[in-house]
Motif scaffolding. Structure first.
Motif, PDB file in Angstrom:
ATOM      1  N   ILE A  65       0.833  -1.210   0.000  1.00  0.00           N
ATOM      2  CA  ILE A  65       0.000   0.000   0.000  1.00  0.00           C
ATOM      3  C   ILE A  65       0.869   1.261   0.000  1.00  0.00           C
ATOM      4  CG2 ILE A  65      -1.680   1.327   1.338  1.00  0.00           C
ATOM      5  CD1 ILE A  65      -2.801  -1.432   2.272  1.00  0.00           C
ATOM      6  N   ALA A  66       1.899   1.272   0.863  1.00  0.00           N
ATOM      7  CA  ALA A  66       2.758   2.460   0.939  1.00  0.00           C
ATOM      8  C   ALA A  66       3.403   2.734  -0.407  1.00  0.00           C
ATOM      9  CB  ALA A  66       3.829   2.254   2.002  1.00  0.00           C
ATOM     10  N   VAL A  70       3.356   5.877  -3.060  1.00  0.00           N
ATOM     11  CA  VAL A  70       4.571   6.475  -3.616  1.00  0.00           C
ATOM     12  C   VAL A  70       4.469   6.513  -5.141  1.00  0.00           C
ATOM     13  CG1 VAL A  70       7.060   6.144  -3.930  1.00  0.00           C
ATOM     14  CG2 VAL A  70       6.038   5.790  -1.690  1.00  0.00           C
ATOM     15  N   GLY A  71       3.932   5.424  -5.728  1.00  0.00           N
ATOM     16  CA  GLY A  71       3.788   5.351  -7.175  1.00  0.00           C
ATOM     17  C   GLY A  71       2.868   6.448  -7.702  1.00  0.00           C
ATOM     18  N   ILE A  72       1.747   6.675  -7.011  1.00  0.00           N
ATOM     19  CA  ILE A  72       0.805   7.705  -7.453  1.00  0.00           C
ATOM     20  C   ILE A  72       1.481   9.073  -7.443  1.00  0.00           C
ATOM     21  CG2 ILE A  72      -1.318   8.915  -6.812  1.00  0.00           C
ATOM     22  CD1 ILE A  72      -2.370   6.173  -5.812  1.00  0.00           C
ATOM     23  N   ALA A 187      -3.145   5.536 -11.375  1.00  0.00           N
ATOM     24  CA  ALA A 187      -3.603   4.233 -10.893  1.00  0.00           C
ATOM     25  C   ALA A 187      -2.635   3.137 -11.333  1.00  0.00           C
ATOM     26  CB  ALA A 187      -5.001   3.947 -11.420  1.00  0.00           C
ATOM     27  N   VAL A 188      -2.232   3.179 -12.605  1.00  0.00           N
ATOM     28  CA  VAL A 188      -1.377   2.108 -13.126  1.00  0.00           C
ATOM     29  C   VAL A 188       0.039   2.205 -12.559  1.00  0.00           C
ATOM     30  CG1 VAL A 188      -0.251   1.287 -15.211  1.00  0.00           C
ATOM     31  CG2 VAL A 188      -2.706   1.669 -15.188  1.00  0.00           C
ATOM     32  N   VAL A 189       0.588   3.412 -12.483  1.00  0.00           N
ATOM     33  CA  VAL A 189       1.929   3.548 -11.912  1.00  0.00           C
ATOM     34  C   VAL A 189       1.901   3.153 -10.438  1.00  0.00           C
ATOM     35  CG1 VAL A 189       3.826   5.113 -11.418  1.00  0.00           C
ATOM     36  CG2 VAL A 189       2.620   5.286 -13.573  1.00  0.00           C
ATOM     37  N   GLY A 190       0.809   3.527  -9.738  1.00  0.00           N
ATOM     38  CA  GLY A 190       0.649   3.122  -8.338  1.00  0.00           C
ATOM     39  C   GLY A 190       0.647   1.613  -8.214  1.00  0.00           C
ATOM     40  N   ALA A 194       3.263  -0.730  -6.393  1.00  0.00           N
ATOM     41  CA  ALA A 194       2.798  -1.649  -5.350  1.00  0.00           C
ATOM     42  C   ALA A 194       3.349  -3.050  -5.598  1.00  0.00           C
ATOM     43  CB  ALA A 194       1.274  -1.672  -5.305  1.00  0.00           C
ATOM     44  N   PHE A 195       3.410  -3.441  -6.880  1.00  0.00           N
ATOM     45  CA  PHE A 195       3.996  -4.755  -7.202  1.00  0.00           C
ATOM     46  C   PHE A 195       5.463  -4.800  -6.783  1.00  0.00           C
ATOM     47  CE2 PHE A 195       1.597  -7.871  -9.832  1.00  0.00           C
ATOM     48  CZ  PHE A 195       0.337  -7.325  -9.621  1.00  0.00           C
ATOM     49  N   ALA A 196       6.172  -3.698  -7.011  1.00  0.00           N
ATOM     50  CA  ALA A 196       7.579  -3.648  -6.581  1.00  0.00           C
ATOM     51  C   ALA A 196       7.653  -3.765  -5.060  1.00  0.00           C
ATOM     52  CB  ALA A 196       8.226  -2.351  -7.051  1.00  0.00           C
ATOM     53  N   GLY A 197       6.774  -3.034  -4.365  1.00  0.00           N
ATOM     54  CA  GLY A 197       6.767  -3.073  -2.902  1.00  0.00           C
ATOM     55  C   GLY A 197       6.467  -4.463  -2.374  1.00  0.00           C
ATOM     56  N   PHE A 198       5.439  -5.106  -2.978  1.00  0.00           N
ATOM     57  CA  PHE A 198       5.075  -6.472  -2.579  1.00  0.00           C
ATOM     58  C   PHE A 198       6.271  -7.403  -2.751  1.00  0.00           C
ATOM     59  CE2 PHE A 198       0.358  -5.764  -3.185  1.00  0.00           C
ATOM     60  CZ  PHE A 198       0.043  -6.082  -1.880  1.00  0.00           C
TER      61      PHE A 198
END
Lengths: 282, 392
Positions: A65-66, A70-72, A187-190, A194-198
């Motif tokens: 989520i964080a 950051v992505g947004i 939305a897409v960059v977020g 998020a995938f990177a964060g996960f």
């Protein structure tokens, strides 16, 4: 043999989740995001800090989520302005973002290494073919496939997924048809971040946390996207799995060449099929 | 007029006093070390100890009245970057170089010292080449070499009941050298080596290596990995259940920064301990007390080694009565200095410091891993004679 194949599958699925974030961002924004490695690292560190206090599940959610947030912010401040710039500019700017994030991590968490123990339920080993295999590694395979499935189902069958695909092919025509492309970007960059964060926090229990972890994995995730064809999920999937297996079997059968194999494969693909395995020719 | 007389006189006396101090040429130390890259955590410790030693010396009026000035560079763990960083430091006058982490960087620097009119004092580099075939009159090693670590491992190995050993090392000069030295010591004591694996620098997932080590049937494991690689390996090996039944000896593994990150998964690991806050010398007790007062923690292995390297440099500068690199080099060769290890001698034949060494094991105390020194070896037992490859 079986353990080797599983080892390859674990690393391959981690690489796939990481590179699908790259693919998402490139597909829509045509931005080659060099800061992706730092997003992976930031996700791992944030997730780690939360996991220590509130448990592993909370850490995984927080990392995702964080980084989504950051992505947004990144999209609104940086990527939006980069989408029709010279590719060299995007490389330099996103690499700058990478360095800034890396320094932030260093000043908040320091340069020392941290390790996170897997959650108690996944800490043991599972007997596979008579050999013990860490349960957590099986969880990585499962979690990665689950995330890949959700992504594919959303893109293929979801209404917003359709919008994303439309905007990736032609943003202006999609906008004319009533798609709010200005909202899709963040939305897409977020989601990509998020995938990177996960993947960062999911990797934490078997790869230790340190400030160089982002640059280490960045190179490989780019190799995955280039071999797969920038912007192609199927390509990224195939090449991530291929790379994982190469790593696992290469270190056993060709130890001297193992670290070169991904790059040899990339050179070969670039000569034979410059658009990548799953890429459409330009 | 009279009301200005006193302040003016005071001002004059201050300028004169500082003028007198400034007359002695400062001792300029350059630190090309890893501020980024895989060894950044080690670089941080080395920098902390060097700056601590300099501040301590300056507070006591300098070294022979000379102010100690420290400047830090970044070698990124890469020989070419390290050479450039050191060249910059040397051309800026910081010609006493100290503190590179990677042996490859140390070797790269030592080839350039004549050109820079500098000296290089290793406090972390372990490759025997530095005091072997690559030795120079301007290169000094104030820390333990691989050969010294192996010299204390050999008696331990002879007593060990573990017969079949495997080796996992980092694929560069240090890891390969460590593996080869262990192999020689093992063969000499009648042990066999079943598998030798070398992982490229930057390896994050050791699963393919762990699988091979498990299949090799070895009962003991020699680990020559550093930094984050050592940590990743230890964690992953534990998760695979590899190390539960094995005797594990980690070369340079039993160090606070690594043990802290690995946690209790490292309990039971053997290792060389190159410095410990528990060393019983008056010099070390004084150092540890001062360090605790400032940082509220014990000095780590790398901090102790870097500090002791600075102590040796200061002694050499005092003996040379000069801050010039070439004078210090002459004074350093054959110098006996009092350091945290007690009296140690910089052997003239190959510029290896003859110093004590320690063997330790990770134990568990209150749920936390702690390093226990199991055996101490004095300078004589710990320092093998010069290899004969060094021709100065």
């Amino acid at each position: 043999m079986l353990t080797n194949a599983l080892n390859g599958l674990v690393y391959g699925s981690l690489l796939f989740v990481l590179s699908s974030g790259l693919v998402l961002v490139y597909g829509l924004r045509r931005v080659v995001n060099f800061s992706h490695g730092a997003l992976y690292m930031l996700g791992a560190y944030i997730g780690y800090s939360i996991a220590l206090r509130y448990g592993f599940t909370a850490g995984v959610l927080a990392g995702g989520i964080a980084l989504g947030l950051v992505g947004i912010v990144l999209d609104l401040l940086v990527f939006r302005n980069l989408s029709d710039r010279n590719p060299l500019v995007t490389v330099i700017v996103t690499f700058g973002v990478f360095l800034v994030l890396e320094d932030i991590v260093k000043s908040v968490w320091g340069t020392q290494n941290y390790t996170l123990d897997p959650p108690a339920a996944l800490a043991g080993v599972v007997e596979i073919g008579g050999n013990p295999f860490p349960a957590y590694r099986l969880f990585i395979i499962g979690a990665s496939f689950l995330m890949a499935m959700i992504l594919v189902v959303w893109l293929k069958f979801g209404r917003t997924g359709l919008f994303v695909r439309a905007a990736s092919v032609d943003p202006s025509v999609a906008a004319m048809c009533g798609v709010r492309t200005d909202l899709l970007g963040p939305a897409v960059v977020g989601l990509g971040a998020a995938f990177a964060g996960f993947s960062g926090i999911i990797a934490a229990p078997f790869l230790s946390l340190h400030p160089a972890m982002g640059s280490e994995i960045l190179v490989l995730s780019f190799v995955v996207s280039v071999i797969g064809g920038l912007g192609s999920f199927v390509g990224a999937f195939v090449s991530a799995m291929l790379l994982g297996q190469m790593q696992a079997f290469g270190t056993v059968y060709m130890p001297e060449l193992a670290s070169l194999l991904p790059f040899l494969l990339m050179s070969f693909i670039l000569i034979w099929r410059p658009q990548g395995l799953g890429g459409r020719s330009a | 007029m009279s009301r200005y007389t006193y302040p003016v006189a005071l001002l004059l006396s201050i300028t004169c006093a500082t003028g007198a101090l400034a007359q002695a040429e400062p001792l300029k130390i350059g630190v090309p070390t890893s501020q980024t890259g895989p060894y950044a955590a080690l670089g941080e410790q080395v920098i902390r100890a060097i700056e601590f030693a300099a501040a301590e010396a300056n507070a006591a009026g300098g070294v022979d009245g000379r102010k100690v000035e420290v400047k830090i560079g970044n070698d990124e763990g890469n020989p070419e970057v390290g050479r450039r960083a050191a060249e910059k430091l040397a051309t800026e006058g910081h010609k006493i170089l100290i503190g590179s982490i990677s042996s490859a960087v140390g070797l790269a620097l030592s080839t350039q010292l004549n050109r820079w009119d500098a000296i290089y004092v290793s406090v972390v580099n372990k490759t025997p080449k530095l005091t072997g075939d690559s030795c120079t009159p301007r290169t000094f090693r104030a820390n333990h070499s691989d050969d010294m670590d192996i010299a204390i491992v050999a008696p331990w190995l002879a007593e060990s009941e573990t017969k079949k050993w495997a080796i996992i090392g980092a694929d560069y000069v240090w890891g390969r050298g460590s593996g080869a030295a262990f192999k020689a010591a093992a063969t000499k004591t009648g042990k066999s080596i079943t598998t030798e694996l070398y992982a490229p620098l930057g390896t994050a997932d050791f699963a393919p290596y762990i699988t091979q080590l498990r299949d090799s049937g070895a009962e003991g494991l020699w680990v020559a990995l550093a930094g984050s690689e050592a940590i990743n390996f230890a964690k992953q090996a534990k998760q695979f259940g590899l190390v539960d039944k094995m005797t594990v000896f980690g070369h340079n593994f039993v160090a606070s920064s690594i043990i802290k990150a690995v946690g209790t998964d490292a309990v039971g690991f053997w290792g060389n301990v190159n410095y410990s806050a528990s060393i019983k010398t008056p010099n070390n007790e004084k150092f540890v007390a001062a360090w605790r007062a400032k940082f509220n923690a014990d000095p780590t292995e790398y901090e102790g080694e870097a500090y002791s390297g600075m102590q040796a440099i200061f002694e050499a500068a005092k003996k040379a009565k000069s801050a010039k690199a070439s004078d210090i080099a002459k004074a350093f060769s054959g110098l006996t200095a009092e350091t945290v290890y007690g009296p140690v001698t910089m052997r003239a034949a190959d510029h290896q410091l003859e110093m004590p060494n320690y063997l330790g094991r990770v134990a568990e105390k209150d749920g936390k891993p702690v390093i226990q020194v199991v055996r101490s070896f004095d300078s004589k037992a710990a320092t093998p004679p010069p290899s004969g490859e060094c021709k100065m």
